[in-house]
Design an enzyme around this catalytic site. Structure first.
Site, PDB file in Angstrom:
ATOM      1  N   HIS A 153      81.214  99.732  -0.512  1.00 42.88           N
ATOM      2  CA  HIS A 153      80.979  98.216  -0.335  1.00 42.88           C
ATOM      3  C   HIS A 153      82.254  97.377  -0.089  1.00 42.88           C
ATOM      4  O   HIS A 153      82.189  96.026  -0.020  1.00 42.88           O
ATOM      5  CB  HIS A 153      79.962  97.924  -1.344  1.00 42.88           C
ATOM      6  N   GLU A 194      79.342 105.702  -4.616  1.00 43.32           N
ATOM      7  CA  GLU A 194      80.074 104.579  -4.542  1.00 43.32           C
ATOM      8  C   GLU A 194      79.050 103.623  -4.941  1.00 43.32           C
ATOM      9  O   GLU A 194      77.903 103.959  -5.231  1.00 43.32           O
ATOM     10  CB  GLU A 194      80.382 104.121  -3.111  1.00 43.32           C
ATOM     11  N   SER A 198      74.711 102.059   1.618  1.00 46.33           N
ATOM     12  CA  SER A 198      74.150 101.541   0.343  1.00 46.33           C
ATOM     13  C   SER A 198      72.587 101.830   0.396  1.00 46.33           C
ATOM     14  O   SER A 198      72.393 103.256  -0.085  1.00 46.33           O
ATOM     15  CB  SER A 198      74.147  99.937   0.848  1.00 46.33           C
TER      16      SER A 198
END
Length: 311
Positions: free
Chosen positions: A282, A215, A116
């Site tokens: 995630h 992502e 992330s």
């Protein structure tokens, strides 16, 4: 067959008894959230130690910038610390990456794991030390999102020197995003928002010949479109070898156009292989993949195979 990587610095594999520092370079967390992650690490024979400011809070940041940077630099400078595991993402890593002591990183390379917002940290470590990293769950562990298979995947990436192979999953929303072909190159990337936010900074890597990993979470299709279009217009995607598409979680909005539509359109005409459906990101069942190492993308078999981040 993937050729041996001669450019990446691959830190030593973690072994039972090694100390790993748990740091929070981005958003705040709590001891309760990290307890399960520490339990897993202890079960693997590691010695997890929360950094002095791991549980600090300053609004949406895990403490002031100087505290978060100090924890990272302490980890890189301490010879007893053999790995750095980020507790979570959130936001804030970009604010401190210019304060990292890259000389210490180069003197004693250590594996850094996270995802992330941690993409910004791993980009900086690639730029400053050519350090390969591990894109995987943080220490603030949630069994409902990252079950046993997720734990096994992270363990293998940190504590073995076997190649990492991830296969596309038909139930993933992005499974239909694909352009046939095969590609080999350095796998770089991670969170799409952080990749786009690196444009114009020293940390956006040269993606020529690379397999780009993307992502994201909670980004509606038009924002995914905007980020990919910005990367295209900036020339960042020129010369890519291929694209590995992970999970785009909770990315729906009220429009008819879906995130799969956007990914198909914005990636489909790059002239390179594109493989969607990889359980990286995630979403539930998140798996771990090295970044900064040589990888082979095979759309026909639906696999991304990478050399390990550790040696």
């Amino acid at each position: 067959m993937i050729s041996e990587d001669t450019t990446a610095v691959r830190p030593p594999v973690l072994r039972p008894g090694d100390t790993v520092l748990l740091v929070s370079p981005s958003g705040p967390t709590s001891p309760e959230r990290v307890a399960r992650g520490m339990e897993l690490l202890l079960g693997w024979g590691l010695r997890p130690v929360p950094a002095p400011n791991a549980y600090a809070r300053h609004g949406y940041l895990a403490g002031a910038d100087d505290l978060r940077a100090a924890d990272l630099n302490a980890a890189f400078a301490d010879p007893q610390v053999r790995g750095v595991i980020c507790t979570r993402g959130g936001y804030g890593a970009q604010r401190i990456v210019d304060a990292i002591d890259m000389a210490a990183v180069r003197r004693d390379p250590k594996v850094v794991a996270g995802f992330s917002d941690i993409t910004a940290l791993q980009f900086a470590l690639w730029r400053g030390a050519r350090l390969a990293g591990v894109h995987g769950p943080g220490a603030a562990w949630r069994d409902e999102r990252t079950p046993l298979r997720s734990a096994e995947s992270l363990h293998a990436a940190l504590m073995t020197t076997e190649p990492v192979s991830i296969t596309a999953v038909p139930t993933e929303d992005t499974f239909g995003v694909r352009v046939p072909g095969r590609a080999t190159g350095t796998v770089l990337g991670g969170n799409l928002c952080m990749i786009a936010a690196s444009i114009g900074t020293p940390d956006l890597p040269d993606l020529t010949g690379a397999v780009l990993l993307i992502e994201d979470v909670q980004e509606p299709p038009y924002k995914v479109d905007r980020m990919l279009t910005q990367l295209r217009r900036a020339g960042a995607l020129d010369g890519l070898a291929g694209v590995a598409v992970g999970q785009f979680t909770n990315c729906a909005d009220g429009w008819d156009t879906t995130v799969v539509d956007v990914l198909t359109e914005r990636l489909g005409d790059l002239g390179v292989p594109v493989l969607g459906g990889l359980p990286i990101g995630h979403g539930p069942g998140q798996l771990t993949v090295p970044v900064g190492t040589q990888a082979h993308l095979d759309v026909d078999t639906g696999t991304l195979t990478a050399t390990p981040a550790v040696r």
